[in-house]
Design an enzyme around this catalytic site. Structure first.
Site, PDB file in Angstrom:
ATOM      1  N   CYS A 119      83.522  45.017 -57.512  1.00 30.06           N
ATOM      2  CA  CYS A 119      82.383  45.340 -56.649  1.00 30.06           C
ATOM      3  C   CYS A 119      81.889  46.765 -56.863  1.00 30.06           C
ATOM      4  O   CYS A 119      82.675  47.709 -56.769  1.00 30.06           O
ATOM      5  CB  CYS A 119      82.806  45.139 -55.191  1.00 30.06           C
ATOM      6  SG  CYS A 119      81.598  45.715 -53.991  1.00 30.06           S
ATOM      7  N   TRP A 133      87.285  37.723 -49.284  1.00 29.52           N
ATOM      8  CA  TRP A 133      88.069  38.258 -50.384  1.00 29.52           C
ATOM      9  C   TRP A 133      89.544  37.989 -50.083  1.00 29.52           C
ATOM     10  O   TRP A 133      89.944  37.933 -48.911  1.00 29.52           O
ATOM     11  CB  TRP A 133      87.852  39.762 -50.517  1.00 29.52           C
ATOM     12  CG  TRP A 133      86.478  40.172 -50.904  1.00 29.52           C
ATOM     13  CD1 TRP A 133      85.430  40.411 -50.070  1.00 29.52           C
ATOM     14  CD2 TRP A 133      85.993  40.411 -52.231  1.00 29.52           C
ATOM     15  NE1 TRP A 133      84.314  40.778 -50.791  1.00 29.52           N
ATOM     16  CE2 TRP A 133      84.635  40.793 -52.122  1.00 29.52           C
ATOM     17  CE3 TRP A 133      86.583  40.351 -53.493  1.00 29.52           C
ATOM     18  CZ2 TRP A 133      83.849  41.098 -53.223  1.00 29.52           C
ATOM     19  CZ3 TRP A 133      85.797  40.665 -54.605  1.00 29.52           C
ATOM     20  CH2 TRP A 133      84.451  41.023 -54.462  1.00 29.52           C
ATOM     21  N   VAL A 155      82.293  39.352 -44.920  1.00 31.09           N
ATOM     22  CA  VAL A 155      83.569  40.032 -45.146  1.00 31.09           C
ATOM     23  C   VAL A 155      83.428  40.781 -46.462  1.00 31.09           C
ATOM     24  O   VAL A 155      83.454  40.178 -47.536  1.00 31.09           O
ATOM     25  CB  VAL A 155      84.730  39.024 -45.193  1.00 31.09           C
ATOM     26  CG1 VAL A 155      86.032  39.713 -45.581  1.00 31.09           C
ATOM     27  CG2 VAL A 155      84.867  38.336 -43.840  1.00 31.09           C
ATOM     28  N   THR A 156      83.237  42.084 -46.375  1.00 27.80           N
ATOM     29  CA  THR A 156      82.840  42.877 -47.538  1.00 27.80           C
ATOM     30  C   THR A 156      83.893  43.927 -47.881  1.00 27.80           C
ATOM     31  O   THR A 156      84.733  44.298 -47.063  1.00 27.80           O
ATOM     32  CB  THR A 156      81.493  43.583 -47.283  1.00 27.80           C
ATOM     33  OG1 THR A 156      81.618  44.439 -46.130  1.00 27.80           O
ATOM     34  CG2 THR A 156      80.391  42.567 -47.036  1.00 27.80           C
ATOM     35  N   VAL A 157      83.820  44.389 -49.121  1.00 28.27           N
ATOM     36  CA  VAL A 157      84.584  45.547 -49.580  1.00 28.27           C
ATOM     37  C   VAL A 157      83.581  46.596 -50.048  1.00 28.27           C
ATOM     38  O   VAL A 157      82.484  46.247 -50.496  1.00 28.27           O
ATOM     39  CB  VAL A 157      85.547  45.167 -50.728  1.00 28.27           C
ATOM     40  CG1 VAL A 157      86.680  44.327 -50.218  1.00 28.27           C
ATOM     41  CG2 VAL A 157      84.828  44.464 -51.875  1.00 28.27           C
ATOM     42  N   TYR A 200      70.272  43.485 -57.425  1.00 26.19           N
ATOM     43  CA  TYR A 200      70.524  42.302 -56.594  1.00 26.19           C
ATOM     44  C   TYR A 200      69.210  41.663 -56.147  1.00 26.19           C
ATOM     45  O   TYR A 200      69.089  40.429 -56.084  1.00 26.19           O
ATOM     46  CB  TYR A 200      71.357  42.680 -55.371  1.00 26.19           C
ATOM     47  CG  TYR A 200      72.808  42.934 -55.685  1.00 26.19           C
ATOM     48  CD1 TYR A 200      73.753  41.939 -55.525  1.00 26.19           C
ATOM     49  CD2 TYR A 200      73.232  44.177 -56.141  1.00 26.19           C
ATOM     50  CE1 TYR A 200      75.096  42.163 -55.815  1.00 26.19           C
ATOM     51  CE2 TYR A 200      74.556  44.413 -56.434  1.00 26.19           C
ATOM     52  CZ  TYR A 200      75.489  43.411 -56.267  1.00 26.19           C
ATOM     53  OH  TYR A 200      76.808  43.645 -56.565  1.00 26.19           O
TER      54      TYR A 200
END
Length: 337
Positions: A44, A77, A110-112, A175
């Site tokens: 990412c 993730w 749900v992100t990093v 994106y």
């Protein structure tokens, strides 16, 4: 991650969990060595920023890091790289569990990167622009000797201005092109992206770094998109006017940073390609991961030293090599042969 507008344009979801970890603890989350766990994925670009900044500032002894695998499903993730599929610090398989502990019934992305409070197992913040700025400012007492000042007060307005343009047209712009659902939305993002890359080429033709005479937050933010450009964005996201390797100034600038300790040694091209090509099946239904491109050019001389400046500023020094447990696996990068 985002949704589509009525005209087919990609709109990023920025409803983050956004607690603030501060030196004085004014928001309830004080800086404390060993209390927090930075969760990332090497795939990412947003998480890659945090990996780089943590390395450059030498925060490894006080801020542990968990690395999620390069792919995920609609839920979360996962820590499938760790023995038993469990993060050794948090003891969880799904990063979603840490979001749920922070906000029961959590129903957003749900992100990093995400910073997790180890005692409670709850995410404190996933606000990626502020995670790195927080490392640079609130965690200053724990920076290594010789660490660069990545967010110097005298340059902050200019760093913020440049970073906002880079975010809008480049970081998020790729994106916006890749996930566009209409020809108009795609072409709008495409033209804004390459107009900004041309602007950046002009700016960097005369100076080694984006702001000032050493690496800053602005360079970190641009680098993580540039390093993925030829491997992913050129083909997968249809950003194909030129490859990075065909834009002489930006290609030399990106190689300069890649060869700077703390930048290239965080890059895992295997994870990067697997994430985009395997996860985005709406764009790549076969989930086939390309064998290329040739990565050897990343180690070619760049000649940027002639523009002056130095990566870490006056009196600054390179970071130590990556911790063995955090090193990019052999074969995943030209620096990890």
């Amino acid at each position: 991650m985002g949704e589509l507008s009525d005209d087919g344009a990609f709109v990023r979801d920025t409803r983050y969990l956004d607690g603030r970890i501060t030196a004085d603890g004014r928001d309830g989350w004080p800086v404390e060595p060993g209390r927090y766990h930075l969760v990332v994925s090497r795939a990412c670009p947003w998480a890659n920023r945090a990996i780089i900044v943590r390395r450059l500032l030498g925060l490894e002894p006080v801020l542990s890091m968990g690395v999620a695998g390069p792919t995920h499903d609609q839920r979360s993730w996962t820590f499938d790289l760790d023995p038993g599929g469990l993060d050794p610090v948090l003891g969880i398989h799904w990063l979603a569990d840490a979001y749920e502990r922070a906000e029961p019934g959590y129903d957003r992305g749900v992100t990093v990167p995400a910073v997790v409070d180890i005692p409670s197992g709850a995410v404190v913040t996933a606000n990626y622009p502020m995670i790195t700025i927080g490392m640079e400012t609130e965690w200053a007492a724990h920076h290594r000797p010789g660490a660069p000042d990545l967010y110097p007060e005298a340059w902050r307005d200019e760093i913020d201005e440049v970073a906002e343009l880079v975010y809008r047209d480049v970081n998020n712009g790729v994106y916006a092109a890749g996930f566009a659902a209409s020809q108009h939305a795609y072409e709008d993002a495409y033209h804004r992206l390459f107009a900004r890359l041309d602007w950046l080429s002009d700016r960097l033709a005369r100076r080694r770094y984006l702001v000032g005479d050493h690496v800053t937050e602005a360079d970190v933010r641009l680098f993580t998109t540039l390093v993925r450009f030829d491997a992913v964005y050129h083909g997968h996201f249809k950003c194909n006017r030129q490859k990075l390797a065909e834009m002489p100034v930006l290609w030399a600038y990106a190689r300069d940073l890649f060869q700077t300790p703390g930048f290239g040694d965080t890059i895992d091209f295997d994870h990067i390609k697997r994430h985009y090509y395997e996860v985005h099946t709406g764009i790549n239904p076969s989930a086939i991961v390309p064998a290329g491109p040739d990565l050897s050019g990343w180690l070619a001389p760049h000649g940027r030293e002639q523009l002056g400046g130095s990566p870490f500023g006056e009196g600054g020094t390179p970071p130590a090599p990556p911790l063995p447990a955090e090193a990019v696996p052999a074969g995943h990068s030209p620096l990890a042969a």
